[in-house]
Design a protein around this motif. Structure first.
Motif, PDB file in Angstrom:
ATOM      1  N   ASP A   1       0.877  -1.170   0.000  1.00 25.45           N
ATOM      2  CA  ASP A   1       0.000   0.000   0.000  1.00 25.45           C
ATOM      3  C   ASP A   1       0.908   1.211   0.000  1.00 25.45           C
ATOM      4  OD1 ASP A   1      -2.035  -1.705   0.329  1.00 25.45           O
ATOM      5  OD2 ASP A   1      -2.786  -0.876   2.217  1.00 25.45           O
ATOM      6  N   ALA A   2       0.481   2.262  -0.672  1.00 28.42           N
ATOM      7  CA  ALA A   2       1.285   3.492  -0.605  1.00 28.42           C
ATOM      8  C   ALA A   2       0.389   4.684  -0.821  1.00 28.42           C
ATOM      9  CB  ALA A   2       2.396   3.474  -1.655  1.00 28.42           C
ATOM     10  N   SER A   3       0.792   5.821  -0.258  1.00 29.09           N
ATOM     11  CA  SER A   3       0.063   7.055  -0.514  1.00 29.09           C
ATOM     12  C   SER A   3       1.046   8.205  -0.430  1.00 29.09           C
ATOM     13  CB  SER A   3      -1.054   7.243   0.504  1.00 29.09           C
ATOM     14  OG  SER A   3      -0.499   7.317   1.790  1.00 29.09           O
ATOM     15  N   TYR A   4       0.718   9.281  -1.149  1.00 29.21           N
ATOM     16  CA  TYR A   4       1.528  10.482  -1.017  1.00 29.21           C
ATOM     17  C   TYR A   4       1.007  11.226   0.196  1.00 29.21           C
ATOM     18  CZ  TYR A   4       3.390   9.290  -5.510  1.00 29.21           C
ATOM     19  OH  TYR A   4       4.033   8.642  -6.524  1.00 29.21           O
ATOM     20  N   THR A   5       1.826  12.107   0.732  1.00 26.70           N
ATOM     21  CA  THR A   5       1.518  12.718   2.021  1.00 26.70           C
ATOM     22  C   THR A   5       0.068  13.178   2.133  1.00 26.70           C
ATOM     23  OG1 THR A   5       2.599  14.591   1.059  1.00 26.70           O
ATOM     24  CG2 THR A   5       3.740  13.502   2.876  1.00 26.70           C
ATOM     25  N   GLY A   6      -0.593  12.625   3.109  1.00 27.80           N
ATOM     26  CA  GLY A   6      -1.902  13.135   3.484  1.00 27.80           C
ATOM     27  C   GLY A   6      -3.038  12.831   2.527  1.00 27.80           C
ATOM     28  N   SER A   7      -2.758  12.178   1.396  1.00 26.45           N
ATOM     29  CA  SER A   7      -3.868  11.946   0.476  1.00 26.45           C
ATOM     30  C   SER A   7      -4.282  10.472   0.506  1.00 26.45           C
ATOM     31  CB  SER A   7      -3.473  12.371  -0.936  1.00 26.45           C
ATOM     32  OG  SER A   7      -2.298  11.721  -1.317  1.00 26.45           O
ATOM     33  N   ALA A   8      -5.242  10.145  -0.338  1.00 23.33           N
ATOM     34  CA  ALA A   8      -5.783   8.789  -0.327  1.00 23.33           C
ATOM     35  C   ALA A   8      -4.747   7.794  -0.850  1.00 23.33           C
ATOM     36  CB  ALA A   8      -7.040   8.742  -1.184  1.00 23.33           C
ATOM     37  N   LYS A   9      -5.032   6.529  -0.638  1.00 23.86           N
ATOM     38  CA  LYS A   9      -4.154   5.461  -1.104  1.00 23.86           C
ATOM     39  C   LYS A   9      -4.008   5.517  -2.617  1.00 23.86           C
ATOM     40  CE  LYS A   9      -5.149   1.631   1.942  1.00 23.86           C
ATOM     41  NZ  LYS A   9      -5.675   0.281   1.956  1.00 23.86           N
ATOM     42  N   VAL A  10      -2.760   5.484  -3.115  1.00 25.16           N
ATOM     43  CA  VAL A  10      -2.582   5.369  -4.560  1.00 25.16           C
ATOM     44  C   VAL A  10      -2.248   3.942  -4.953  1.00 25.16           C
ATOM     45  CG1 VAL A  10      -2.085   7.656  -5.442  1.00 25.16           C
ATOM     46  CG2 VAL A  10      -0.369   6.492  -4.112  1.00 25.16           C
ATOM     47  N   LEU A  11      -1.762   3.166  -3.988  1.00 26.64           N
ATOM     48  CA  LEU A  11      -1.550   1.745  -4.252  1.00 26.64           C
ATOM     49  C   LEU A  11      -2.315   0.955  -3.202  1.00 26.64           C
ATOM     50  CD1 LEU A  11       2.258   1.432  -5.020  1.00 26.64           C
ATOM     51  CD2 LEU A  11       0.356   1.558  -6.614  1.00 26.64           C
ATOM     52  N   ASP A  12      -2.956  -0.088  -3.647  1.00 28.90           N
ATOM     53  CA  ASP A  12      -3.779  -0.854  -2.727  1.00 28.90           C
ATOM     54  C   ASP A  12      -3.473  -2.333  -2.913  1.00 28.90           C
ATOM     55  OD1 ASP A  12      -5.655  -1.838  -1.090  1.00 28.90           O
ATOM     56  OD2 ASP A  12      -7.400  -1.009  -2.140  1.00 28.90           O
ATOM     57  N   ASP A  13      -2.707  -2.890  -2.002  1.00 32.57           N
ATOM     58  CA  ASP A  13      -2.427  -4.312  -2.000  1.00 32.57           C
ATOM     59  C   ASP A  13      -1.864  -4.807  -3.333  1.00 32.57           C
ATOM     60  OD1 ASP A  13      -2.249  -6.700  -0.710  1.00 32.57           O
ATOM     61  OD2 ASP A  13      -4.270  -7.342  -1.302  1.00 32.57           O
TER      62      ASP A  13
ATOM     63  N   VAL B   1       4.453   2.389  -8.153  1.00 36.12           N
ATOM     64  CA  VAL B   1       5.083   1.114  -7.811  1.00 36.12           C
ATOM     65  C   VAL B   1       6.587   1.220  -8.008  1.00 36.12           C
ATOM     66  CG1 VAL B   1       5.230  -1.316  -8.348  1.00 36.12           C
ATOM     67  CG2 VAL B   1       3.036  -0.164  -8.487  1.00 36.12           C
ATOM     68  N   ALA B   2       6.989   1.849  -9.134  1.00 35.63           N
ATOM     69  CA  ALA B   2       8.418   2.002  -9.407  1.00 35.63           C
ATOM     70  C   ALA B   2       9.076   2.819  -8.301  1.00 35.63           C
ATOM     71  CB  ALA B   2       8.612   2.684 -10.759  1.00 35.63           C
ATOM     72  N   ARG B   3       8.389   3.862  -7.835  1.00 38.59           N
ATOM     73  CA  ARG B   3       8.948   4.688  -6.764  1.00 38.59           C
ATOM     74  C   ARG B   3       9.098   3.881  -5.479  1.00 38.59           C
ATOM     75  NH1 ARG B   3       8.879  10.229  -7.493  1.00 38.59           N
ATOM     76  NH2 ARG B   3       8.700  10.550  -5.259  1.00 38.59           N
ATOM     77  N   CYS B   4       8.177   2.975  -5.248  1.00 38.32           N
ATOM     78  CA  CYS B   4       8.289   2.141  -4.056  1.00 38.32           C
ATOM     79  C   CYS B   4       9.463   1.188  -4.165  1.00 38.32           C
ATOM     80  CB  CYS B   4       7.011   1.334  -3.834  1.00 38.32           C
ATOM     81  SG  CYS B   4       5.633   2.333  -3.287  1.00 38.32           S
TER      82      CYS B   4
ATOM     83  N   LEU C   1       9.635   6.283  -2.492  1.00 41.06           N
ATOM     84  CA  LEU C   1       8.399   6.441  -1.725  1.00 41.06           C
ATOM     85  C   LEU C   1       8.232   5.189  -0.868  1.00 41.06           C
ATOM     86  CD1 LEU C   1       5.711   8.124  -1.400  1.00 41.06           C
ATOM     87  CD2 LEU C   1       4.729   6.492  -2.992  1.00 41.06           C
ATOM     88  N   PRO C   2       8.569   5.278   0.404  1.00 41.18           N
ATOM     89  CA  PRO C   2       8.415   4.082   1.242  1.00 41.18           C
ATOM     90  C   PRO C   2       6.938   3.685   1.325  1.00 41.18           C
ATOM     91  CG  PRO C   2       9.744   5.753   2.354  1.00 41.18           C
ATOM     92  CD  PRO C   2       9.142   6.392   1.156  1.00 41.18           C
ATOM     93  N   PRO C   3       6.635   2.410   1.089  1.00 39.78           N
ATOM     94  CA  PRO C   3       5.236   1.980   1.139  1.00 39.78           C
ATOM     95  C   PRO C   3       4.710   2.032   2.570  1.00 39.78           C
ATOM     96  CG  PRO C   3       6.689   0.119   0.724  1.00 39.78           C
ATOM     97  CD  PRO C   3       7.543   1.331   0.673  1.00 39.78           C
ATOM     98  N   SER C   4       3.422   2.244   2.717  1.00 41.42           N
ATOM     99  CA  SER C   4       2.869   2.308   4.066  1.00 41.42           C
ATOM    100  C   SER C   4       2.576   0.913   4.618  1.00 41.42           C
ATOM    101  CB  SER C   4       1.596   3.161   4.074  1.00 41.42           C
ATOM    102  OG  SER C   4       0.701   2.725   3.081  1.00 41.42           O
TER     103      SER C   4
END
Lengths: 318, 552
Positions: B288-300, B324-327, B332-335
């Motif tokens: 899972d990942a999201s940019y600061t303060g916003s909704a999830k951009v990656l989900d499972d 995904v590439a950033r993760c 971008l550390p995934p949450s």
């Protein structure tokens, strides 16, 4: 809209924080100067005993931090202490002078800002024509000559030769607005000449920088006439840099006009500051510095908020 | 030859020559092009970038972009000679009788004004309609172009409307004065395939309906096949050939045209996962990942990439491919979840990775233009990672740089000391590849590496990547929205939508039905050469469903 308010409040908070830091700098910079108010008041003939007694009276033997806090507490309420030379409250010394400076700055700004922006739009429209070049050369000349020189030139032609305006801008109470405007016309005009060039050139540059954008080409290909391309399509997107330069120049009008005040013998705050520095009147110096700093911070804050307000992406969030 | 008769000629360009100003001299960029357009005819102009398509399009309006000038030839629009007409006369035509639809609607709408204000500007100025009439007409056009909420959408600012909708709003704006001719300058190039269909269908309908003539500029053959009656192929400012669409597709005469057609033929053998128990080189586990303060951009999100294989990650813009590439690279550390490298978990933040872990995940970017520092020489660009990761110095470093330049098929002696702006787009992308290789990674992320390139050049890059993979045993994660590229080089495909993986598997399975509905939509949205493809597709989907069928 809530986002916008929060943004403005945040900026305001930063502004106050900056002002606090500046007040610390001012206070302790003055503190580091040799001598203090007590020695200054008593002059060279003072004995160590009298100096010590006065120090105690003025509270100068307390630690600097405590005095800073007292000074800050007073400053917040408009009390900057007692002038070391005249013995009057600092606000009485510089209060009316600051109002005078504000008046002159407002007078110059009301003329200079619209003139500069309109001229900037016109030279952007007529870019690379004779008009553009002439306007550039003239405004550059006026910005590169020292203000006092411009002032004397204006006195020479408009006051001495043509005898249209008074050469000295002395004010007395009971003058009506028309009289006031007439008497201060020459210093105001000098300031206008000094600040117009900067704002005009920035307006021109900001507009021209946008002319290669796709939406400007689109407007042209829609058959929009050139003046409308500039005024309707480029200008609304160019406000941010223009507002910033206007704010900087307004700050200059308040804090940088001492030479013009001297030339026209205008009783403004700039002269008060110079007097205070030469007489080592520290409370007045501190007060003037703090007022100047507050002016800069406030105007820059206004510019930031203005730039935000002209950005449709921030004004109309998704 | 065609269904158009001679007396219906609307635009006639003869021997058009245009020069551009560069390096303090005027250089020919259009070298004598003829063009005839009849009322109601749609002419497709195709060619690679730099062929002069857009320049000709602008010239049809009598307009020369800054830094160019029309130096010869005639442009006759409905009896009026534009090369000698005054600025005011030409301006009177623009917007009212000839309109323009630009490539990027997002950039071509003024951000400071509402869409409707920009729409009504021309008709009000030409006194064709009063403001309110123009506004109502705009709403009708929006409806015809199948924009959602036609009553309301115009009152938004451009940044509040999606790219595909803006492009349709721009087409509506071009229609506002019911012009005789519209220039479409790559109107769908910046859009996703699924959005592209909506825009293509809308444009085609409205052009048909008002019998407007159009010049349709694009580099995508399959798109032009759907839109144009006639196709003209350009190369470096000169005409290669012109013919009706059917003839051009079935029977191209010139070698260059044939080579354009042949581009999509590159295909390599599909590899399958190793069966000997080798661990995947990169394994993305339930991220899972999201940019600061916003909704999830990656989900499972989960998928594996095995050594030596190419995994294509496809999806529309905003689907989370690049995130995904950033993760994986640690930007971008995934949450939640983790990334394994050969079975070992990688620290989520790149600051905490060792140099050896960093070297394993290299990237090649979409825009070679902005990804290379223009003020740094090629050998330094390539040499820096070699120095940083392998500690090479002096002649060993120079030798390594030469080796890398050889690998990317650029002559070392020629390119060693040059700067990026002196190179072509394809060459810059090659330098980007060499920079990634310099770290000697086992795994490279290719982020839309070919989408900014012309097809012939892109093909060269794909072949190079393929060769490097074979020689060096690299694994690629290939982020793209172009399914043709996926067909040619991928081994496995991961389909993403709204931050989720909707389907994944070997390529051959992914390209054979049954598909997940979203995969199906993506696949069927890729334009094909068949000129009836769009019509058939729209019939299948039902006109009213265009764009809506994406809902799963």
């Amino acid at each position: 809209m809530g986002d916008l308010l929060r943004l403005v409040l945040k900026r305001l908070g930063y502004g106050l924080l900056t002002l606090l830091v500046v007040s610390i700098l001012i206070f302790f910079a003055v503190e580091m100067l040799p001598g203090d108010v007590a020695e200054q008041i008593l002059g060279q003939g003072a004995t160590p005993e009298t100096v010590a007694r006065l120090r105690e009276q003025l509270g100068l033997n307390q630690p600097a931090v405590v005095r800073y806090l007292q000074w800050l507490g007073g400053a917040v309420q408009g009390d900057f202490g007692i002038s070391a030379t005249s013995g009057d409250p600092v606000m009485d010394v510089i209060g009316t002078r600051f109002v005078n400076t504000l008046f002159l700055a407002a007078y110059a700004a009301v003329i200079a800002v619209p003139v500069a922006i309109i001229l900037g739009i016109i030279v952007a429209l007529l870019r690379n024509t004779i008009f553009d070049r002439v306007a550039n050369v003239l405004t550059l000349t006026s910005i590169s000559s020292p203000e006092f020189f411009l002032g004397y030139i204006l006195i020479l032609f408009l006051a001495v030769k043509a005898n249209m305006f008074p050469a000295i801008a002395n004010l007395s109470s009971g003058m009506d607005l028309g009289e006031l405007l007439y008497r201060t016309f020459l210093p105001a005009l000098t300031l206008v000449l000094v600040v117009t060039a900067h704002m005009m050139r920035m307006t021109r540059a900001a507009i021209i920088a946008l002319l290669s954008s796709p939406y400007i080409e689109m407007a042209r290909l829609k058959g929009v006439p050139p003046w409308k391309v500039i005024v309707r399509h480029a200008l609304p997107n160019a406000w941010a840099p223009i507002i910033n330069v206007v704010a900087l120049n307004l700050a200059y009008l308040i804090t940088g006009v001492v030479l013009v005040e001297v030339v026209f013998v205008y009783p403004g705050i700039g002269q008060a500051l110079v007097d205070a520095v030469s007489k080592r009147d520290f409370p007045v110096v501190q007060a003037c510095s703090l007022i100047f700093a507050a002016t800069f911070i406030l105007l820059n804050l206004a510019a930031d908020v203005g730039a935000i307000l002209t950005n449709p992406r921030l004004r109309h969030p998704k | 030859m065609s269904k158009f008769s001679k007396k219906d000629i609307l635009l006639e360009i003869e021997d058009l020559q245009i020069q551009g100003y560069s390096d303090e001299q005027w250089v020919d960029i259009i070298k004598g092009v003829d063009l005839t357009l009849h009322r109601g005819e749609v002419l497709g102009l195709i060619g690679e970038s730099g062929a002069g398509k857009s320049t000709i399009g602008a010239a049809a309006m009598g307009y020369a972009r800054d830094g160019t000038r029309i130096s010869g030839g005639t442009i006759e629009f409905d009896g009026m000679e534009l090369t000698t007409a005054s600025e005011a006369e030409k301006r009177a035509l623009r917007g009212s009788r000839i309109a323009y639809v630009a490539q990027s609607a997002a950039a071509s709408f003024n951000p400071a004004h509402k869409i409707i204000d920009q729409h009504t500007e021309a008709p009000v100025q030409y006194r064709i309609q009063k403001r309110l009439e123009a506004q109502e007409d705009a709403m009708k056009l929006y409806e015809q172009l199948r924009l959602p909420n036609p009553e309301e959408i115009g009152f938004r600012y451009p940044h509040q409307v999606s790219g595909g909708q803006l492009q349709r709003a721009m087409t509506a704006m071009a229609m506002s004065c019911r012009p005789d001719l519209i220039i479409f300058d790559e109107p769908t190039t910046a859009l996703d395939v699924t959005t592209q269909i909506e825009v293509l269908a809308a444009i085609r309908d409205i052009v048909d309906q008002f019998n407007t003539a159009a010049i349709y500029i694009t580099h995508d053959l399959a798109v032009v096949a759907q839109m144009a009656d006639t196709i003209k192929v350009l190369l470096k400012g000169e005409e290669v050939e012109q013919a009706s669409t059917e003839e051009m597709l079935e029977n191209p005469k010139e070698e260059y045209t044939k080579s354009l057609w042949a581009v999509r033929s590159f295909k390599r053998e599909q590899k399958s996962r190793p069966t000997d128990g080798t661990e995947p080189i990169i394994s993305v586990k339930n991220i899972d990942a999201s940019y600061t303060g916003s909704a999830k951009v990656l989900d499972d999100v989960s998928f594996d990439i095995y050594p030596g294989m190419t995994v294509a990650v496809v999806g529309e813009s905003g689907s989370g491919k690049s995130t995904v590439a950033r993760c994986i690279t640690g930007l971008l550390p995934p949450s939640k979840g983790e990334i394994l490298f050969r079975g070992e978990p990688l620290p989520p933040d790149y600051h905490k990775r060792t140099r050896d872990q960093l070297r394993q995940a290299q990237m090649i970017y979409q825009m070679a233009d902005t990804a290379l520092n223009p003020k740094v020489q090629i050998h330094e660009i390539i040499g820096r990672p070699a120095r940083f990761y392998s500690g090479l110095k002096g002649s060993a470093l120079k030798q390594r740089v030469d080796e890398l330049l050889d690998l990317i098929e650029l002559e070392p002696s020629q390119y060693y000391n040059r700067y990026p702006p002196e190179l072509s787009g394809g060459q810059k992308q090659r330098v980007g590849i060499a920079r990634a290789l310099a770290a000697e990674p086992d795994f490279i992320i290719c982020d839309e590496v070919t989408s900014a390139l012309d097809q012939l050049v892109a093909e060269g890059i794909l072949r190079l990547l393929d060769r490097l993979q074979q020689e060096l045993g690299l694994a690629y994660m290939f982020i793209t929205h172009d399914l043709a590229t996926v067909r040619s080089i991928a081994d496995e495909v991961v389909v993403m939508q709204n931050g989720k993986v909707v389907e994944q598997g070997p390529k051959d399975e992914m390209f054979t039905p049954p598909h997940h509905p979203y995969t199906d939509l993506l696949l069927s949205s890729v334009p094909e050469m068949d000129p009836n493809w769009l019509t058939t597709l729209l019939e299948e989907r039902g006109v009213d469903n265009v764009g809506e069928s994406a809902d799963v």
